[in-house]
Write a protein that holds these residues in place. Structure first.
Motif, PDB file in Angstrom:
ATOM      1  N   SER A   2       0.837  -1.193   0.000  1.00  0.00           N
ATOM      2  CA  SER A   2       0.000   0.000   0.000  1.00  0.00           C
ATOM      3  C   SER A   2       0.874   1.246   0.000  1.00  0.00           C
ATOM      4  O   SER A   2       1.980   1.255   0.539  1.00  0.00           O
ATOM      5  N   LEU A   3       0.338   2.300  -0.617  1.00  0.00           N
ATOM      6  CA  LEU A   3       1.061   3.564  -0.675  1.00  0.00           C
ATOM      7  C   LEU A   3       0.802   4.362   0.596  1.00  0.00           C
ATOM      8  O   LEU A   3      -0.328   4.457   1.076  1.00  0.00           O
ATOM      9  N   ASP A   4       1.846   4.964   1.123  1.00  0.00           N
ATOM     10  CA  ASP A   4       1.739   5.813   2.299  1.00  0.00           C
ATOM     11  C   ASP A   4       2.004   7.257   1.870  1.00  0.00           C
ATOM     12  O   ASP A   4       3.121   7.763   1.981  1.00  0.00           O
ATOM     13  N   LEU A   5       0.948   7.914   1.364  1.00  0.00           N
ATOM     14  CA  LEU A   5       1.106   9.284   0.898  1.00  0.00           C
ATOM     15  C   LEU A   5       1.301  10.264   2.045  1.00  0.00           C
ATOM     16  O   LEU A   5       1.668  11.416   1.822  1.00  0.00           O
ATOM     17  N   GLN A 212      14.226   9.677  -0.397  1.00  0.00           N
ATOM     18  CA  GLN A 212      14.101   8.219  -0.305  1.00  0.00           C
ATOM     19  C   GLN A 212      15.012   7.668   0.776  1.00  0.00           C
ATOM     20  O   GLN A 212      14.634   6.760   1.520  1.00  0.00           O
ATOM     21  N   ARG A 217      10.771   5.489   1.763  1.00  0.00           N
ATOM     22  CA  ARG A 217       9.520   5.343   1.003  1.00  0.00           C
ATOM     23  C   ARG A 217       9.799   5.695  -0.452  1.00  0.00           C
ATOM     24  O   ARG A 217       9.309   6.660  -1.003  1.00  0.00           O
ATOM     25  N   GLU A 220       6.648   5.940  -3.152  1.00  0.00           N
ATOM     26  CA  GLU A 220       5.870   7.179  -3.133  1.00  0.00           C
ATOM     27  C   GLU A 220       6.691   8.363  -3.643  1.00  0.00           C
ATOM     28  O   GLU A 220       6.198   9.191  -4.428  1.00  0.00           O
ATOM     29  N   ALA A 224       5.890  10.346  -7.204  1.00  0.00           N
ATOM     30  CA  ALA A 224       5.555  11.770  -7.233  1.00  0.00           C
ATOM     31  C   ALA A 224       6.482  12.536  -8.174  1.00  0.00           C
ATOM     32  O   ALA A 224       6.038  13.380  -8.964  1.00  0.00           O
TER      33      ALA A 224
END
Length: 262
Positions: A2-5, A212, A217, A220, A224
């Motif tokens: 899952s993405l953790d925005l 990063q 992460r 994400e 972006a």
């Protein structure tokens, strides 16, 4: 996975969540901790700044050098200008752009002392602009050669000088013909601006690498950054396409011509 925005709403100082993702950019307090979203958009601004400056340099020099390569052989001066522009193209298009960035940052300022006072983003823009100008010069040259030879002869018959012939007859047509390849070069400048990270210009690629490492992460962060590069290039494409449609020469089909820019 899952993405953790939410990573973009964390402080770049301590990694804790901040109340406003755009705290620093919006000026929501002098002591507001900048978030990774603040950092991302500031990096995007640097990318656009480097790209815009490099594009202006490339367009101006490319048009000049491409025009000089097509001068008629009327004497020693014209032959010298053709040789100079040819050397320019062959030099700057045959050296990798990253090497040119390092040359402008580390080597050339040692011989041209005023360059030491320039910030790194200026030096990167110059390097990228010179590199791209060689490619644009070849496209301008091809556009000029694609015009019917009778146009130059008619201008000469009307008593126009060589500079007047280029200004009023040849270049207005040729520059509109080469707008499609110029669109590609304008998009390429945005992508090539990523080399600025090598001399610590805080643009998107440098942001991605550092963010990063700090947040772990990468998905994400790089997603972006990729979207912002794509958005920037697509916006340039739309603007150039609009200009092309507005300036298109009715009924003109340019013959196939190898630009030599590969």
């Amino acid at each position: 996975m899952s993405l953790d925005l939410g990573v973009f709403c964390k402080s770049t100082l301590d990694g804790e969540a901040v109340d406003h993702c755009f705290s620093a950019l919006l000026g929501l307090g002098q002591n507001a901790d900048p978030s990774y979203l603040d950092w991302l958009f500031k990096a995007w601004g640097w990318t656009l700044a480097v790209s815009s400056l490099a594009l202006v340099i490339a367009m101006v020099l490319g048009a000049v050098m491409g025009t000089l390569r097509t001068l008629p052989d009327t004497g020693r001066l014209s032959r010298s200008l053709v040789a100079l522009s040819t050397a320019w193209v062959e030099l700057f298009r045959n050296i990798p752009v990253l090497v040119q960035v390092f040359l402008w940052y580390h080597v050339i300022p040692a011989f041209v002392l005023p360059l030491k006072a320039l910030p790194s983003y200026w030096l990167v823009s110059i390097a990228l602009g010179f590199f791209t100008s060689a490619r644009i010069a070849e496209q301008v040259r091809a556009g000029i050669h694609s015009l019917p030879s009778g146009q130059r002869a008619a201008a000469t018959a009307l008593g126009l000088t060589t500079p007047q012939t280029y200004r009023y007859v040849i270049l207005p047509m040729a520059l509109r013909i080469v707008l499609p390849p110029l669109t590609s070069e304008s998009m390429n400048i945005i992508k090539n601006s990523s080399v600025a990270f090598a001399v610590s210009v805080p643009e998107l690629t440098l942001f991605a690498m550092q963010a990063q490492e700090e947040t772990s992460r990468g998905v994400e962060i790089y997603l972006a950054v990729t979207l912002l590069y794509a958005l920037s290039a697509f916006s340039v494409n739309r603007v150039m396409s609009y200009i092309e449609k507005r300036t298109r020469i009715p009924g003109f089909i340019a013959p196939s011509n190898d630009t030599g820019a590969h």
